[in-house]
Write a protein that holds these residues in place. Structure first.
Motif, PDB file in Angstrom:
ATOM      1  N   VAL A   1       0.875  -1.168   0.000  1.00 37.81           N
ATOM      2  CA  VAL A   1       0.000   0.000   0.000  1.00 37.81           C
ATOM      3  C   VAL A   1       0.914   1.221   0.000  1.00 37.81           C
ATOM      4  CG1 VAL A   1      -1.785   1.274   1.248  1.00 37.81           C
ATOM      5  CG2 VAL A   1      -1.795  -1.237   1.282  1.00 37.81           C
ATOM      6  N   PHE A   2       0.856   2.012  -1.077  1.00 40.42           N
ATOM      7  CA  PHE A   2       1.721   3.189  -1.121  1.00 40.42           C
ATOM      8  C   PHE A   2       0.938   4.487  -1.065  1.00 40.42           C
ATOM      9  CE2 PHE A   2       0.992   2.134  -5.563  1.00 40.42           C
ATOM     10  CZ  PHE A   2       0.735   3.362  -6.153  1.00 40.42           C
ATOM     11  N   HIS A   3      -0.383   4.392  -0.999  1.00 39.06           N
ATOM     12  CA  HIS A   3      -1.209   5.596  -0.872  1.00 39.06           C
ATOM     13  C   HIS A   3      -2.497   5.223  -0.159  1.00 39.06           C
ATOM     14  CE1 HIS A   3      -3.147   9.381  -1.963  1.00 39.06           C
ATOM     15  NE2 HIS A   3      -4.198   8.657  -2.325  1.00 39.06           N
ATOM     16  N   ALA A   4      -2.867   6.014   0.829  1.00 38.47           N
ATOM     17  CA  ALA A   4      -4.125   5.812   1.552  1.00 38.47           C
ATOM     18  C   ALA A   4      -4.614   7.172   2.038  1.00 38.47           C
ATOM     19  CB  ALA A   4      -3.919   4.875   2.744  1.00 38.47           C
ATOM     20  N   GLU A   5      -5.839   7.527   1.647  1.00 42.47           N
ATOM     21  CA  GLU A   5      -6.449   8.760   2.148  1.00 42.47           C
ATOM     22  C   GLU A   5      -7.940   8.733   1.849  1.00 42.47           C
ATOM     23  OE1 GLU A   5      -5.869  12.781   0.336  1.00 42.47           O
ATOM     24  OE2 GLU A   5      -4.804  11.694  -1.232  1.00 42.47           O
ATOM     25  N   ARG A   6      -8.656   9.719   2.402  1.00 41.69           N
ATOM     26  CA  ARG A   6     -10.071   9.837   2.068  1.00 41.69           C
ATOM     27  C   ARG A   6     -10.223   9.943   0.570  1.00 41.69           C
ATOM     28  NH1 ARG A   6     -14.152  10.710   5.742  1.00 41.69           N
ATOM     29  NH2 ARG A   6     -13.360  11.158   7.807  1.00 41.69           N
ATOM     30  N   LEU A   7     -11.342   9.465   0.052  1.00 42.62           N
ATOM     31  CA  LEU A   7     -11.575   9.472  -1.388  1.00 42.62           C
ATOM     32  C   LEU A   7     -11.537  10.904  -1.920  1.00 42.62           C
ATOM     33  CD1 LEU A   7     -12.217   7.813  -3.898  1.00 42.62           C
ATOM     34  CD2 LEU A   7     -14.636   8.043  -3.342  1.00 42.62           C
ATOM     35  N   THR A   8     -10.624  11.156  -2.850  1.00 45.67           N
ATOM     36  CA  THR A   8     -10.463  12.484  -3.440  1.00 45.67           C
ATOM     37  C   THR A   8     -11.303  12.605  -4.710  1.00 45.67           C
ATOM     38  OG1 THR A   8      -8.562  11.769  -4.743  1.00 45.67           O
ATOM     39  CG2 THR A   8      -8.104  12.717  -2.553  1.00 45.67           C
ATOM     40  N   ASP A   9     -11.508  13.831  -5.165  1.00 45.58           N
ATOM     41  CA  ASP A   9     -12.289  14.062  -6.382  1.00 45.58           C
ATOM     42  C   ASP A   9     -11.661  13.379  -7.594  1.00 45.58           C
ATOM     43  OD1 ASP A   9     -14.221  15.522  -5.074  1.00 45.58           O
ATOM     44  OD2 ASP A   9     -13.326  17.466  -5.548  1.00 45.58           O
ATOM     45  N   LYS A  10     -10.323  13.356  -7.640  1.00 41.94           N
ATOM     46  CA  LYS A  10      -9.625  12.739  -8.774  1.00 41.94           C
ATOM     47  C   LYS A  10     -10.060  11.283  -8.939  1.00 41.94           C
ATOM     48  CE  LYS A  10      -5.238  11.764  -8.145  1.00 41.94           C
ATOM     49  NZ  LYS A  10      -3.772  11.877  -8.091  1.00 41.94           N
ATOM     50  N   TRP A  11     -10.001  10.510  -7.864  1.00 40.62           N
ATOM     51  CA  TRP A  11     -10.334   9.091  -7.962  1.00 40.62           C
ATOM     52  C   TRP A  11     -11.830   8.852  -7.880  1.00 40.62           C
ATOM     53  CZ3 TRP A  11      -7.107   6.434 -10.434  1.00 40.62           C
ATOM     54  CH2 TRP A  11      -5.744   6.677 -10.339  1.00 40.62           C
ATOM     55  N   ARG A  12     -12.601   9.732  -7.252  1.00 38.40           N
ATOM     56  CA  ARG A  12     -14.067   9.602  -7.263  1.00 38.40           C
ATOM     57  C   ARG A  12     -14.571   9.723  -8.702  1.00 38.40           C
ATOM     58  NH1 ARG A  12     -17.824  10.158  -3.390  1.00 38.40           N
ATOM     59  NH2 ARG A  12     -16.375  11.185  -1.983  1.00 38.40           N
ATOM     60  N   THR A  13     -14.054  10.696  -9.448  1.00 36.92           N
ATOM     61  CA  THR A  13     -14.448  10.897 -10.841  1.00 36.92           C
ATOM     62  C   THR A  13     -14.125   9.663 -11.676  1.00 36.92           C
ATOM     63  OG1 THR A  13     -14.091  13.270 -10.624  1.00 36.92           O
ATOM     64  CG2 THR A  13     -14.105  12.378 -12.861  1.00 36.92           C
ATOM     65  N   TYR A  14     -12.935   9.109 -11.480  1.00 38.34           N
ATOM     66  CA  TYR A  14     -12.534   7.902 -12.202  1.00 38.34           C
ATOM     67  C   TYR A  14     -13.473   6.746 -11.872  1.00 38.34           C
ATOM     68  CZ  TYR A  14      -9.538   4.211 -14.009  1.00 38.34           C
ATOM     69  OH  TYR A  14      -9.052   3.143 -14.701  1.00 38.34           O
ATOM     70  N   TRP A  15     -13.759   6.563 -10.597  1.00 35.70           N
ATOM     71  CA  TRP A  15     -14.647   5.481 -10.156  1.00 35.70           C
ATOM     72  C   TRP A  15     -16.042   5.633 -10.754  1.00 35.70           C
ATOM     73  CZ3 TRP A  15     -17.533   6.068  -4.989  1.00 35.70           C
ATOM     74  CH2 TRP A  15     -18.352   4.968  -4.749  1.00 35.70           C
ATOM     75  N   LEU A  16     -16.609   6.827 -10.676  1.00 30.07           N
ATOM     76  CA  LEU A  16     -17.958   7.040 -11.182  1.00 30.07           C
ATOM     77  C   LEU A  16     -18.030   6.859 -12.703  1.00 30.07           C
ATOM     78  CD1 LEU A  16     -19.079  10.022  -8.947  1.00 30.07           C
ATOM     79  CD2 LEU A  16     -19.633   7.587  -8.688  1.00 30.07           C
ATOM     80  N   LYS A  17     -16.933   7.172 -13.391  1.00 28.68           N
ATOM     81  CA  LYS A  17     -16.902   6.996 -14.848  1.00 28.68           C
ATOM     82  C   LYS A  17     -16.884   5.513 -15.222  1.00 28.68           C
ATOM     83  CE  LYS A  17     -14.087   7.997 -18.904  1.00 28.68           C
ATOM     84  NZ  LYS A  17     -12.872   8.641 -19.414  1.00 28.68           N
ATOM     85  N   TRP A  18     -16.163   4.688 -14.478  1.00 28.04           N
ATOM     86  CA  TRP A  18     -15.935   3.306 -14.877  1.00 28.04           C
ATOM     87  C   TRP A  18     -16.679   2.265 -14.064  1.00 28.04           C
ATOM     88  CZ3 TRP A  18     -14.164   2.903 -19.476  1.00 28.04           C
ATOM     89  CH2 TRP A  18     -13.325   3.888 -19.978  1.00 28.04           C
ATOM     90  N   ARG A  19     -17.438   2.639 -13.080  1.00 33.61           N
ATOM     91  CA  ARG A  19     -18.106   1.605 -12.283  1.00 33.61           C
ATOM     92  C   ARG A  19     -19.213   0.902 -13.012  1.00 33.61           C
ATOM     93  NH1 ARG A  19     -21.872   4.693  -7.892  1.00 33.61           N
ATOM     94  NH2 ARG A  19     -22.833   6.082  -9.363  1.00 33.61           N
TER      95      ARG A  19
END
Length: 103
Positions: free
Chosen positions: A85-103
């Motif tokens: 695990v090299f990154h852990a934090e609250r869900l950011t807009d960058k990855w929320r946008t990616y998730w919502l696009k591809w889920r």
């Protein structure tokens, strides 16, 4: 196989987001969503400058029993036989946008 945390980067947001290793390991047991990320794909937000192997983006509840919108993002790669695990934090807009696009 073990789950390890990169000492250079994984702990960066632990204090501000009230995270801990055991809490994250428990959250990883029931991910909300995950995807394999190619760090060389220009369409994907860069996970980290020094990562060249495939990366897993894992979105999980911050802790078991957390509300549905209390989410964290984890970026994980393989290091030998271990998950790193090299990154852990609250869900950011960058990855929320990616998730919502591809889920």
């Amino acid at each position: 196989m073990a789950i390890r945390f990169d000492p250079k980067s994984a702990y960066k947001h632990f204090e501000e987001d009230r995270l801990g290793e055991e809490q994250i390991k428990q959250s990883m047991r029931q991910p909300v969503w995950f995807a394999l990320i190619d760090p060389n794909d220009v369409e994907v937000p860069p996970p980290a400058a020094d990562v060249t192997s495939p990366v897993v983006l894992m979105i999980c509840k911050r802790h078991p029993g957390a509300l549905d919108d209390d989410l964290i993002e984890l970026l994980i790669t393989m290091d030998g036989r271990d998950k790193l695990v090299f990154h852990a934090e609250r869900l950011t807009d960058k990855w929320r946008t990616y998730w919502l696009k591809w889920r």
